[in-house]
Design a protein around this motif. Sequence first.
Motif, PDB file in Angstrom:
ATOM      1  N   ASP A  92       0.811  -1.227   0.000  1.00  0.00           N
ATOM      2  CA  ASP A  92       0.000   0.000   0.000  1.00  0.00           C
ATOM      3  C   ASP A  92       0.843   1.275   0.000  1.00  0.00           C
ATOM      4  O   ASP A  92       0.299   2.373   0.069  1.00  0.00           O
ATOM      5  N   CYS A  93       2.169   1.121  -0.066  1.00  0.00           N
ATOM      6  CA  CYS A  93       3.054   2.279   0.103  1.00  0.00           C
ATOM      7  C   CYS A  93       3.557   2.780  -1.251  1.00  0.00           C
ATOM      8  O   CYS A  93       4.199   2.033  -1.991  1.00  0.00           O
ATOM      9  N   ILE A  94       3.307   4.051  -1.536  1.00  0.00           N
ATOM     10  CA  ILE A  94       3.709   4.602  -2.834  1.00  0.00           C
ATOM     11  C   ILE A  94       5.228   4.647  -2.985  1.00  0.00           C
ATOM     12  O   ILE A  94       5.760   4.397  -4.078  1.00  0.00           O
ATOM     13  N   GLU A 114      13.541  -1.127   0.608  1.00  0.00           N
ATOM     14  CA  GLU A 114      12.726  -1.816   1.606  1.00  0.00           C
ATOM     15  C   GLU A 114      11.932  -0.777   2.406  1.00  0.00           C
ATOM     16  O   GLU A 114      12.328   0.381   2.497  1.00  0.00           O
ATOM     17  N   HIS A 115      10.827  -1.222   2.973  1.00  0.00           N
ATOM     18  CA  HIS A 115       9.939  -0.303   3.693  1.00  0.00           C
ATOM     19  C   HIS A 115      10.352  -0.138   5.156  1.00  0.00           C
ATOM     20  O   HIS A 115      10.403  -1.107   5.909  1.00  0.00           O
ATOM     21  N   TYR A 116      10.627   1.109   5.530  1.00  0.00           N
ATOM     22  CA  TYR A 116      10.820   1.488   6.936  1.00  0.00           C
ATOM     23  C   TYR A 116      10.009   2.756   7.128  1.00  0.00           C
ATOM     24  O   TYR A 116      10.123   3.686   6.317  1.00  0.00           O
ATOM     25  N   PHE A 155       5.004   8.011   4.751  1.00  0.00           N
ATOM     26  CA  PHE A 155       5.512   7.227   5.868  1.00  0.00           C
ATOM     27  C   PHE A 155       6.324   6.027   5.401  1.00  0.00           C
ATOM     28  O   PHE A 155       6.034   4.870   5.720  1.00  0.00           O
ATOM     29  N   HIS A 156       7.331   6.349   4.614  1.00  0.00           N
ATOM     30  CA  HIS A 156       8.381   5.426   4.162  1.00  0.00           C
ATOM     31  C   HIS A 156       9.645   6.277   4.216  1.00  0.00           C
ATOM     32  O   HIS A 156       9.700   7.331   3.557  1.00  0.00           O
ATOM     33  N   PHE A 157      10.625   5.860   4.995  1.00  0.00           N
ATOM     34  CA  PHE A 157      11.827   6.679   5.219  1.00  0.00           C
ATOM     35  C   PHE A 157      12.342   7.304   3.926  1.00  0.00           C
ATOM     36  O   PHE A 157      12.427   6.631   2.890  1.00  0.00           O
TER      37      PHE A 157
END
Length: 137
Positions: free
Chosen positions: A5-7, A47-49, A98-100
């Motif tokens: 779900d993260c762009i 990667e997602h953080y 909200f992805h570093f």
Amino acid sequence: MRDSDCIFCKLANGEIPTATLYEDNDFRVILDTNPAAKGHALIIPKEHYRNLYDLEDDLAAKVLVLAKKMVNTLRVILGCTGYNIVQNNEEPAGQTVFHFHLHLIPRYDNDHVGLGWHMHELTDEERDEILSKVRFQ
Ligand code: AMP
Ligand code: ZN
């Protein structure tokens, strides 16, 4: 891990086209679509953080090395006369994605880019309160 779900997961991994300046196994560096100044770029891990709070240590170390490499190349290309490196954590600090990511914001003489804040004087009480609570292992 990646978040479907993260762009920024999609941008960093090439699922959505971006103006890419640089890419390696860990990061993609892209132009911000709403730049604060000409050449405003973002370093985004693949990667997602959520933000710096949970970024892995090896990536935290790598990201500043990459920032140095990028700004040393871009400052010559762009002809800027300064650089701000900005990184926002959580809403009160201005985080909207909200992805570093690390902002690389070129600065030009008299560009009037507003990154300032109002300062107050550190009081003895504030200093003593913080120092009495801080214990790093
Ligand atoms: P922040 O406020 O620190 O979370 O920063 C988010 C940044 O991402 C802002 O500067 C936005 O302009 C930028 N941004 C949002 N969506 C995109 C996108 N699709 N491509 C490039 N930059 C983006
Ligand atoms: Zn993500």
